[in-house]
Design a protein around this motif. Structure first.
Motif, PDB file in Angstrom:
ATOM      1  N   LEU A 179       0.738  -1.256   0.047  1.00  0.00           N
ATOM      2  CA  LEU A 179       0.037   0.080  -0.059  1.00  0.00           C
ATOM      3  C   LEU A 179       0.777   1.328   0.063  1.00  0.00           C
ATOM      4  O   LEU A 179       0.430   2.368  -0.454  1.00  0.00           O
ATOM      5  N   SER A 180       1.946   1.149   0.644  1.00  0.00           N
ATOM      6  CA  SER A 180       2.884   2.474   0.830  1.00  0.00           C
ATOM      7  C   SER A 180       3.278   2.737  -0.605  1.00  0.00           C
ATOM      8  O   SER A 180       3.902   3.967  -1.001  1.00  0.00           O
ATOM      9  N   HIS A 181       3.178   2.006  -1.706  1.00  0.00           N
ATOM     10  CA  HIS A 181       3.624   2.175  -3.286  1.00  0.00           C
ATOM     11  C   HIS A 181       2.512   3.063  -3.847  1.00  0.00           C
ATOM     12  O   HIS A 181       2.900   3.636  -4.913  1.00  0.00           O
ATOM     13  N   LEU A 182       1.459   3.033  -3.346  1.00  0.00           N
ATOM     14  CA  LEU A 182       0.314   3.756  -3.844  1.00  0.00           C
ATOM     15  C   LEU A 182       0.703   5.381  -3.910  1.00  0.00           C
ATOM     16  O   LEU A 182       1.073   5.888  -2.735  1.00  0.00           O
ATOM     17  N   PRO A 183       0.455   6.084  -4.906  1.00  0.00           N
ATOM     18  CA  PRO A 183       0.767   7.550  -4.823  1.00  0.00           C
ATOM     19  C   PRO A 183      -0.060   8.409  -3.946  1.00  0.00           C
ATOM     20  O   PRO A 183       0.857   9.414  -3.417  1.00  0.00           O
ATOM     21  N   HIS A 184      -1.169   7.903  -3.397  1.00  0.00           N
ATOM     22  CA  HIS A 184      -1.809   8.922  -2.448  1.00  0.00           C
ATOM     23  C   HIS A 184      -1.514   8.025  -0.943  1.00  0.00           C
ATOM     24  O   HIS A 184      -2.343   8.662  -0.052  1.00  0.00           O
ATOM     25  N   VAL A 185      -0.766   7.182  -0.825  1.00  0.00           N
ATOM     26  CA  VAL A 185      -0.552   6.721   0.614  1.00  0.00           C
ATOM     27  C   VAL A 185       0.765   6.746   0.959  1.00  0.00           C
ATOM     28  O   VAL A 185       1.518   6.385   0.204  1.00  0.00           O
ATOM     29  N   THR A 186       1.284   7.324   2.123  1.00  0.00           N
ATOM     30  CA  THR A 186       2.504   7.543   2.593  1.00  0.00           C
ATOM     31  C   THR A 186       2.658   7.006   3.997  1.00  0.00           C
ATOM     32  O   THR A 186       1.804   7.117   4.966  1.00  0.00           O
ATOM     33  N   VAL A 187       3.451   5.954   3.976  1.00  0.00           N
ATOM     34  CA  VAL A 187       3.569   5.322   5.547  1.00  0.00           C
ATOM     35  C   VAL A 187       5.204   5.715   5.917  1.00  0.00           C
ATOM     36  O   VAL A 187       6.123   5.460   5.212  1.00  0.00           O
ATOM     37  N   GLN A 188       5.046   5.861   7.405  1.00  0.00           N
ATOM     38  CA  GLN A 188       6.479   6.100   7.906  1.00  0.00           C
ATOM     39  C   GLN A 188       6.436   5.424   9.155  1.00  0.00           C
ATOM     40  O   GLN A 188       5.285   5.558  10.011  1.00  0.00           O
ATOM     41  N   VAL A 189       7.738   4.724   9.509  1.00  0.00           N
ATOM     42  CA  VAL A 189       7.859   4.108  10.671  1.00  0.00           C
ATOM     43  C   VAL A 189       8.651   5.155  11.592  1.00  0.00           C
ATOM     44  O   VAL A 189       9.561   5.688  11.320  1.00  0.00           O
ATOM     45  N   LEU A 190       8.102   5.217  12.748  1.00  0.00           N
ATOM     46  CA  LEU A 190       8.919   5.898  14.042  1.00  0.00           C
ATOM     47  C   LEU A 190       9.533   5.003  14.668  1.00  0.00           C
ATOM     48  O   LEU A 190       9.049   4.082  15.515  1.00  0.00           O
ATOM     49  N   PRO A 191      10.775   4.549  14.579  1.00  0.00           N
ATOM     50  CA  PRO A 191      11.680   3.878  15.285  1.00  0.00           C
ATOM     51  C   PRO A 191      11.921   3.990  16.910  1.00  0.00           C
ATOM     52  O   PRO A 191      11.860   5.006  17.155  1.00  0.00           O
ATOM     53  N   PHE A 192      12.119   3.190  17.578  1.00  0.00           N
ATOM     54  CA  PHE A 192      12.296   3.086  19.011  1.00  0.00           C
ATOM     55  C   PHE A 192      13.547   4.115  19.232  1.00  0.00           C
ATOM     56  O   PHE A 192      13.478   4.880  20.229  1.00  0.00           O
ATOM     57  N   GLU A 193      14.504   4.144  18.339  1.00  0.00           N
ATOM     58  CA  GLU A 193      15.433   4.971  18.495  1.00  0.00           C
ATOM     59  C   GLU A 193      15.416   6.420  18.522  1.00  0.00           C
ATOM     60  O   GLU A 193      16.159   7.313  18.599  1.00  0.00           O
ATOM     61  N   ALA A 194      14.123   6.651  17.905  1.00  0.00           N
ATOM     62  CA  ALA A 194      14.084   8.192  17.827  1.00  0.00           C
ATOM     63  C   ALA A 194      13.538   8.788  19.165  1.00  0.00           C
ATOM     64  O   ALA A 194      13.612   9.918  19.444  1.00  0.00           O
TER      65      ALA A 194
END
Length: 285
Positions: A196-211
């Motif tokens: 789904l993250s490859h769809l032009p209208h969907v953006t997925v970002q992971v917030l890692p523990f190290e943040a």
């Protein structure tokens, strides 16, 4: 019956128009309630779209506000009629978050932060079933299935070819580590997330523990925006027994700023795909 009418949005628009009429009259909600012999909370709920508005309510309020233009009254009466129609979700029976579904169905864009699980619109059926069953341990299989079907139906907004929902999801790494269902369910879910993250209208970002510490530590929230300028942006906070909808400019601005910080601290879209694919290896057979 009017086609493609969203009763939730109609209530919000009608409530907004009634609020403007009250303010133009220079009256408080308490004064209006006293004139109509109703509670002040009823007037507030009518104006914020949280309560169904009858044509009689509109007639009475227009009388209090001295609205003499028949065209305005007729337009508001029509909106009241449409606001009492049923959305597609009503076919599934009593859904506790039906107000949110109505807003999501009409929204042009959605920004969501999820600290514990994959966002509902991005879930597979297997993941959704396991999550709902775990979250509602006393629910019957039939009740779980109904909720799963509603969730899957909501996902039509993502695949809508004519007007797809523009979605931005920031997901905490915890959602990738939490095993919902069995290993196969997790493999399928993470693969689906990447797809789904490859769809032009969907953006997925992971917030890692190290943040480390971040603005989303207080919990999940979503920001819904609409195409129609008369529809105010809404911040949605999910609760156990009740949900919270924030529309004040100061609240929306605060959560929008929070979201920008979350996006800045999260991995990029490309880094996220690699991160998810690596996380999926822990569920390999």
């Amino acid at each position: 019956m009017v086609a493609n009418v969203n009763p939730t949005v109609r209530r919000r628009r009608l409530g907004s128009e009634l609020r403007k009429l009250r303010e133009q009259k220079g009256m408080t909600a308490e004064e209006v309630a006293a004139r109509l012999l109703v509670s002040q909370s009823k007037i507030s709920r009518l104006e914020n779209g949280r309560r169904s508005i009858s044509q009689r309510d509109v007639r009475d309020l227009c009388g209090v506000y001295g609205v003499e233009d028949v065209r305005i009254v007729d337009s508001l009466m029509q909106m009241a009629k449409e606001s009492r129609q049923q959305g597609w979700w009503h076919a599934f029976g009593d859904i506790p978050y039906s107000v949110y579904i109505g807003l999501e169905t009409e929204a042009a864009s959605l920004r969501v932060f999820e600290p514990q699980v994959v966002p509902g619109l991005l879930q597979t059926r297997g993941y959704a079933a396991a999550m709902i069953a775990g979250n509602l341990p006393e629910a019957t299989p039939e009740q779980v299935e109904k909720r799963v079907n509603v969730r899957v139906r909501r996902q039509d907004r993502i695949t809508d070819e004519d007007a797809p929902l523009r979605m931005w999801a920031v997901i905490d790494e915890a959602a990738l580590c939490r095993k919902v269902g069995d290993a196969q369910v997790m493999r399928e879910q993470l693969a689906h997330l990447v797809e789904l993250s490859h769809l032009p209208h969907v953006t997925v970002q992971v917030l890692p523990f190290e943040a480390g510490a971040h603005p989303g530590l207080s919990g999940q929230f979503a920001v819904l925006e609409f195409t129609d300028a008369t529809d105010a942006t809404v911040v949605y906070l999910e609760g156990v027994n009740s949900d919270l909808y924030l529309e004040k400019d100061t609240d929306v601005q605060a959560y929008s700023v929070m979201y920008e910080h979350l996006r800045a601290q999260a991995l990029s879209a490309e880094q996220t795909r690699l991160f998810i694919e690596e996380a999926a290896l822990r569920y390999a057979p």
